[in-house]
Design an enzyme around this catalytic site. Structure first.
Site, PDB file in Angstrom:
ATOM      1  N   SER A 158       0.866  -1.342   0.103  1.00 45.14           N
ATOM      2  CA  SER A 158       0.065   0.111  -0.037  1.00 45.14           C
ATOM      3  C   SER A 158       1.150   1.196  -0.133  1.00 45.14           C
ATOM      4  O   SER A 158       2.230   1.100   0.298  1.00 45.14           O
ATOM      5  CB  SER A 158      -0.872   0.098   1.146  1.00 45.14           C
ATOM      6  N   TYR A 190      -1.362  -0.682  10.529  1.00 43.13           N
ATOM      7  CA  TYR A 190      -1.561  -1.028   8.902  1.00 43.13           C
ATOM      8  C   TYR A 190      -0.128  -0.556   8.445  1.00 43.13           C
ATOM      9  O   TYR A 190       0.195  -1.317   7.686  1.00 43.13           O
ATOM     10  CB  TYR A 190      -2.750  -0.220   8.438  1.00 43.13           C
TER      11      TYR A 190
HETATM   12  N1  LIG Z   1      -8.590  -0.347  -1.005  1.00 38.61           N
HETATM   13  C1  LIG Z   1      -7.642   0.340  -1.047  1.00 38.61           C
HETATM   14  O1  LIG Z   1      -7.871   1.686  -0.951  1.00 38.61           O
HETATM   15  C2  LIG Z   1      -6.388  -0.248  -0.697  1.00 38.61           C
HETATM   16  C3  LIG Z   1      -5.213   0.625  -0.816  1.00 38.61           C
HETATM   17  C4  LIG Z   1      -4.177   0.043  -0.764  1.00 38.61           C
HETATM   18  C5  LIG Z   1      -3.822  -1.203  -0.355  1.00 38.61           C
HETATM   19  N2  LIG Z   1      -4.865  -2.041  -0.431  1.00 38.61           N
HETATM   20  C6  LIG Z   1      -4.615  -3.470  -0.299  1.00 38.61           C
HETATM   21  O2  LIG Z   1      -5.102  -4.202  -1.282  1.00 38.61           O
HETATM   22  C7  LIG Z   1      -5.673  -5.529  -0.778  1.00 38.61           C
HETATM   23  C8  LIG Z   1      -6.905  -5.683  -1.009  1.00 38.61           C
HETATM   24  O3  LIG Z   1      -7.690  -4.498  -0.508  1.00 38.61           O
HETATM   25  P1  LIG Z   1      -9.474  -4.319  -0.783  1.00 38.61           P
HETATM   26  O4  LIG Z   1      -9.638  -2.973  -0.470  1.00 38.61           O
HETATM   27  O5  LIG Z   1      -9.646  -5.132  -1.929  1.00 38.61           O
HETATM   28  O6  LIG Z   1     -10.122  -5.168   0.619  1.00 38.61           O
HETATM   29  P2  LIG Z   1     -11.086  -5.946   0.804  1.00 38.61           P
HETATM   30  O7  LIG Z   1     -12.392  -5.270   0.013  1.00 38.61           O
HETATM   31  O8  LIG Z   1     -11.508  -5.780   2.246  1.00 38.61           O
HETATM   32  O9  LIG Z   1     -10.965  -7.620   0.264  1.00 38.61           O
HETATM   33  C9  LIG Z   1     -10.017  -7.976   1.059  1.00 38.61           C
HETATM   34  C10 LIG Z   1      -9.853  -9.480   0.486  1.00 38.61           C
HETATM   35  O10 LIG Z   1      -8.859 -10.336   1.589  1.00 38.61           O
HETATM   36  C11 LIG Z   1      -9.557 -11.451   1.737  1.00 38.61           C
HETATM   37  N3  LIG Z   1      -9.171 -11.818   2.977  1.00 38.61           N
HETATM   38  C12 LIG Z   1      -9.100 -11.337   4.411  1.00 38.61           C
HETATM   39  N4  LIG Z   1      -8.328 -11.742   5.080  1.00 38.61           N
HETATM   40  C13 LIG Z   1      -8.238 -13.125   4.595  1.00 38.61           C
HETATM   41  C14 LIG Z   1      -7.550 -14.371   5.088  1.00 38.61           C
HETATM   42  N5  LIG Z   1      -7.085 -14.442   6.300  1.00 38.61           N
HETATM   43  N6  LIG Z   1      -7.181 -15.341   4.232  1.00 38.61           N
HETATM   44  C15 LIG Z   1      -7.893 -15.356   2.959  1.00 38.61           C
HETATM   45  N7  LIG Z   1      -8.477 -14.014   2.504  1.00 38.61           N
HETATM   46  C16 LIG Z   1      -8.473 -12.952   3.388  1.00 38.61           C
HETATM   47  C17 LIG Z   1     -10.958 -11.008   1.906  1.00 38.61           C
HETATM   48  O11 LIG Z   1     -12.152 -12.139   1.628  1.00 38.61           O
HETATM   49  P3  LIG Z   1     -12.546 -13.091   2.769  1.00 38.61           P
HETATM   50  O12 LIG Z   1     -12.898 -11.996   3.931  1.00 38.61           O
HETATM   51  O13 LIG Z   1     -13.689 -13.741   2.316  1.00 38.61           O
HETATM   52  O14 LIG Z   1     -11.458 -13.991   3.227  1.00 38.61           O
HETATM   53  C18 LIG Z   1     -11.159 -10.230   0.691  1.00 38.61           C
HETATM   54  O15 LIG Z   1     -11.577 -10.997  -0.523  1.00 38.61           O
HETATM   55  C19 LIG Z   1      -5.208  -5.489   0.852  1.00 38.61           C
HETATM   56  O16 LIG Z   1      -4.068  -6.076   0.976  1.00 38.61           O
HETATM   57  C20 LIG Z   1      -5.158  -3.896   1.016  1.00 38.61           C
HETATM   58  O17 LIG Z   1      -4.421  -3.691   2.313  1.00 38.61           O
HETATM   59  C21 LIG Z   1      -6.248  -1.690  -0.681  1.00 38.61           C
END
Ligand SMILES: NC(=O)c1ccc[n+]([C@@H]2O[C@H](COP(=O)([O-])OP(=O)(O)OC[C@H]3O[C@@H](n4cnc5c(N)ncnc54)[C@H](OP(=O)(O)O)[C@@H]3O)[C@@H](O)[C@H]2O)c1
Length: 251
Positions: free
Chosen positions: A134, A147
């Site tokens: 991130s 985080y």
């Molecule tokens: N959205 C942003 O603005 C942003 C910015 C920078 C970085 N990121 C990074 O991008 C990635 C995805 O973010 P997102 O915004 O798409 O988040 P999200 O909507 O919360 O999706 C997270 C995904 O990870 C899965 N997950 C969580 N814990 C898990 C576990 N223990 N085992 C297997 N799967 C797991 C969740 O599915 P289940 O709950 O079904 O397991 C879900 O599919 C993350 O690493 C986040 O830190 C996001």
């Protein structure tokens, strides 16, 4: 044939990347804990994406997931280790259990995912792995100690692996998204500058995976600003963040 294994594919960025990869003609294997979210993804892909439920914090379970992925769809050529989570943390009300949870998922889960995939890649002298970090890895941000610490660790890990595996035929990349509209960021109550939709993020990620650059970072204008902040001396950095967020730095 490109065979993508992506974690965290049941919603948000991972789901969008899975669908974009399918559009690109790649074979896609998707992992997350939630069977419901994965089933919806499989349905949207008209059965072309395969689902392999698993929890990235379960090392043995995840190794079995990768066994099942390769048995069903052949060798993985690209792994996007995207599963992760966020929870705000306030240093003034320090709660170690939140740190335990975020470090266990974002860093421990990353280590487990690498443990499942890297021996296969090094044995084949081929493979590409992208670690989703991130922009929060660039510098410490207010109310995000757990985080930022977890993501800074992921970025440093990716840098080390890039060096270690350069001669082994394995390409290591890091992904630094800015704000993307997902269920994760829907919880944020503060304004999120330069926020983009998951499909736009997925297009940037797929393009990055088709190149050999180390860092896949977006959106560009936000990245330029944050990289400038990253090189500022501490006094200036703290003063600027304090002004932008209303947080007192005591400086
Ligand atoms: N959205 C942003 O603005 C942003 C910015 C920078 C970085 N990121 C990074 O991008 C990635 C995805 O973010 P997102 O915004 O798409 O988040 P999200 O909507 O919360 O999706 C997270 C995904 O990870 C899965 N997950 C969580 N814990 C898990 C576990 N223990 N085992 C297997 N799967 C797991 C969740 O599915 P289940 O709950 O079904 O397991 C879900 O599919 C993350 O690493 C986040 O830190 C996001």
């Amino acid at each position: 044939m490109t065979h993508l294994w992506i974690t965290g594919a049941s919603q948000g960025i991972g789901r969008a990347v899975a669908l974009a990869a399918l559009q690109r003609g790649w074979t896609v294997s998707a992992t997350a804990r939630g069977a419901e979210g994965l089933a919806a993804l499989v349905a949207e892909s008209q059965g072309r994406i395969r689902a392999f439920p698993g929890d990235i914090t379960d090392r043995a379970g995840l190794a079995a997931v990768v066994d099942a992925v390769e048995a069903a769809a052949g060798p993985i050529t690209v792994a996007v280790l995207n599963a992760g989570t966020h929870q705000p943390t306030d240093g003034a009300a320090f709660d170690p259990t939140v740190y335990d949870r975020l470090l266990s998922v974002n860093l421990g889960g990353m280590v487990n995912s690498l443990a499942a995939i890297l021996p296969r890649f090094t044995a084949r002298k081929a493979g590409r792995v992208a670690l989703v970090s991130s922009v929060a890895a660039y510098r410490g941000l207010p109310k995000a100690g757990a985080y930022c610490a977890s993501k800074a660790a992921v970025t440093a890990l990716a840098e080390s692996l890039r060096l270690d595996l350069a001669g082994a035929g394995v390409t290591v990349q890091v992904i630094h998204p800015g704000f993307v509209r997902t269920p994760l960021t829907d919880k944020n109550e503060f304004p999120m500058p330069f926020i983009i939709e998951p499909a736009a993020a997925a297009a940037r990620i797929i393009a990055g995976l088709e190149g050999n650059g180390f860092e896949i970072a977006f959106p560009s204008r936000f990245i330029y600003i944050l990289k400038l902040l990253r090189v500022l001396p501490y006094r200036l950095y703290f003063a600027l963040v304090a002004r932008q967020t209303g947080v007192s730095t005591g400086l």
